[in-house]
Scaffold this motif. Structure first.
Motif, PDB file in Angstrom:
ATOM      1  N   PHE A   3       0.828  -1.191   0.000  1.00 17.28           N
ATOM      2  CA  PHE A   3       0.000   0.000   0.000  1.00 17.28           C
ATOM      3  C   PHE A   3       0.871   1.253   0.000  1.00 17.28           C
ATOM      4  N   ILE A   4       1.903   1.258   0.825  1.00 18.14           N
ATOM      5  CA  ILE A   4       2.815   2.396   0.905  1.00 18.14           C
ATOM      6  C   ILE A   4       3.514   2.605  -0.440  1.00 18.14           C
ATOM      7  N   LEU A   7       1.548   4.766  -2.528  1.00 19.51           N
ATOM      8  CA  LEU A   7       1.308   6.125  -2.036  1.00 19.51           C
ATOM      9  C   LEU A   7       2.266   7.153  -2.623  1.00 19.51           C
ATOM     10  N   GLY A   8       3.537   6.807  -2.725  1.00 21.77           N
ATOM     11  CA  GLY A   8       4.475   7.762  -3.275  1.00 21.77           C
ATOM     12  C   GLY A   8       5.884   7.582  -2.764  1.00 21.77           C
ATOM     13  N   ASP A  10       7.618   9.425  -0.685  1.00 20.01           N
ATOM     14  CA  ASP A  10       7.934  10.104   0.571  1.00 20.01           C
ATOM     15  C   ASP A  10       8.540   9.193   1.636  1.00 20.01           C
ATOM     16  N   TYR A  35      10.071  -1.300  -3.882  1.00 16.16           N
ATOM     17  CA  TYR A  35       9.755   0.119  -3.709  1.00 16.16           C
ATOM     18  C   TYR A  35      10.795   0.981  -4.420  1.00 16.16           C
TER      19      TYR A  35
END
Length: 148
Positions: A3-4, A7-8, A10, A35
């Motif tokens: 999920f993270i 998100l982007g 960051d 990621y």
């Protein structure tokens, strides 16, 4: 973690910390590698390359996933590292290294001359396998277009 990843970018520093700690669960570390494929972060380049360079001493999954992630870190050092990955004992490490070189980084065949003319038959064969796979997919696409 997945999920993270959607998100982007960051969370780069947090993911780098997770990736750097050998005590962190293997699946979490592998997800961190994925990621960094989506969100390149220059401080991770050397770590990803180490996963691939020391594939014989680590779990093969780290090397295989790192080979894919390295498509987001182009450069001569990455190409050399992926060429070393073509020599891995594990088939998935070799396959991912070849796919990243040919499809991810789009390295032309002439720049892989040293591999094609080298002593490692398996490195040569995996490059040929990936190249043929691309050609077959291209032919299938042409057939679909003519059938329409």
């Amino acid at each position: 973690m997945q999920f993270i990843r959607f998100l982007g970018e960051d969370f780069r520093k947090e993911f780098l910390e997770l990736l750097s700690k050998e005590t962190v669960d293997k699946e979490i570390r592998l997800e961190a590698v994925r990621y960094f494929r989506k969100y390149p972060y220059e401080p991770v380049r050397a770590l990803l390359q180490r996963f691939l360079q020391y594939h014989e001493y680590l779990d093969w999954e780290y090397a295989a996933v790192a080979a894919q992630a390295l498509e987001s870190y182009p450069g001569p050092d990455t190409v050399d590292c992926l060429k070393e990955g073509l020599k891995a004992v594990n088939w998935y490490v070799r396959l991912n290294s070849a796919e990243t070189l040919i499809m991810g980084l789009k390295i032309p065949k002439k720049d892989l001359f040293d591999v094609y003319n080298g002593r490692d038959r398996y490195a040569r064969e995996i490059l040929n396998y990936v190249t043929e796979k691309i050609e077959i997919k291209g032919q299938e696409m042409e057939l679909r277009e003519t059938d329409v």
